[in-house]
Each structure stands twice: as C-alpha cells, then as structure tokens.
Write a protein that holds these residues in place. Structure first.
Motif, short mmCIF file in Angstrom:
data_model
loop_
_atom_site.label_atom_id
_atom_site.label_comp_id
_atom_site.label_asym_id
_atom_site.label_seq_id
_atom_site.Cartn_x
_atom_site.Cartn_y
_atom_site.Cartn_z
N GLU A 113 8.91 4.32 -0.44
CA GLU A 113 8.53 3.22 0.43
C GLU A 113 7.42 2.39 -0.21
N ARG A 115 6.66 2.24 -3.42
CA ARG A 115 7.20 1.60 -4.63
C ARG A 115 7.89 0.28 -4.28
N ASN A 116 8.55 0.23 -3.15
CA ASN A 116 9.34 -0.93 -2.78
C ASN A 116 8.60 -1.97 -1.94
N ARG A 117 7.32 -1.76 -1.70
CA ARG A 117 6.55 -2.73 -0.92
C ARG A 117 6.48 -4.07 -1.63
N LYS A 118 6.51 -5.10 -0.84
CA LYS A 118 6.41 -6.45 -1.40
C LYS A 118 4.95 -6.89 -1.56
N ASN A 119 4.05 -6.27 -0.80
CA ASN A 119 2.64 -6.70 -0.82
C ASN A 119 1.74 -5.71 -1.58
N LYS A 120 2.25 -5.17 -2.67
CA LYS A 120 1.48 -4.22 -3.45
C LYS A 120 0.25 -4.89 -4.08
#
Length: 126
Positions: A113, A115-120
């Motif tokens: 989850e 790894r796939n965040r857009k707001n890292k």
C-alpha cells in the motif's frame, strides 16, 4: 514471521499474559494496559537512541570522527536496543493474536500500500 507469531501466542498463554477475552470490560482493560506497556517499551527504544547520540557526542569531543563515533555508539547500544525492540514486538504480537490478524500478511499488504501511494515523500539521495 508466522513462526514467531505462533510462538508468541503459545508463550503468552504459557506465561498467563494473554489479552483477556472474558468479556468487553476485561478485554478493554487488558487492551489498554497492553497498549500502555507497548508505549512504555517504545519510550525505552527512544532512550537507547538518546544514549547512542550522547555516546557519539562524547566520543566526538574526544576527537573521534563523528561517523566513527556513531558506529562505536551503535555497537554499544546494540544489545539493549535489540531487547527493547523485542519487547515492542512481543506487545505488538499480542494485539495481532488477540484480533486474529496474520502479522506477516498484514505487514506485506501495508508495505505494498505504501509503495503504491501517490503522495509519497520525495527522498533526496546523495
């Protein structure tokens, strides 16, 4: 991780340290108590880190380069830090076991989850 979770469940039962499942009130009290104990252990991890930083500063004052001083400090706290982290893990496993959550599956799902965040956060590398 599955083996350590099974061991933890058996160990908790053997030691009489399970979170109570008798009724809501006893479960609530037991959960809160174990949560407080976990936060205490997390604070003890912080104390070990503080100790490492203080040892590093002390060595640096003696003329040891900071990076080397920090390596020496890490070695000095390594055993005690490991014990405090183990205490944290033991309490966390109590929660996993109480709620019937597979720790390993939960961990990998959460990491995916993240790894796939857009707001890292963007991490700068040297």
């Amino acid at each position: 991780m599955k083996d350590i979770q099974i061991f933890s469940k058996q160990y908790q039962k053997e030691m009489g340290w399970e979170i109570s499942e008798e009724n809501f009130e006893k479960s609530r009290a037991s959960l809160l108590n174990n949560y407080m104990l976990l936060t205490t252990e997390v604070a003890e991890v912080a104390e070990e880190l503080r100790k490492a930083f203080n040892i590093t500063a002390s060595f640096a004052k003696e003329g040891i380069p900071e990076e080397k001083a920090f390596e020496l400090a890490k070695e000095q706290i390594k055993e005690d830090l490991g014990k405090e982290l183990a205490d944290c893990l033991a309490y966390m496993l109590k929660f996993y076991n109480f709620f019937g959550i597979d720790a390993e599956d939960s961990f990998y799902a959460k990491m995916e989850e993240v790894r796939n965040r857009k707001n890292k956060d963007i991490v700068k590398t040297k």
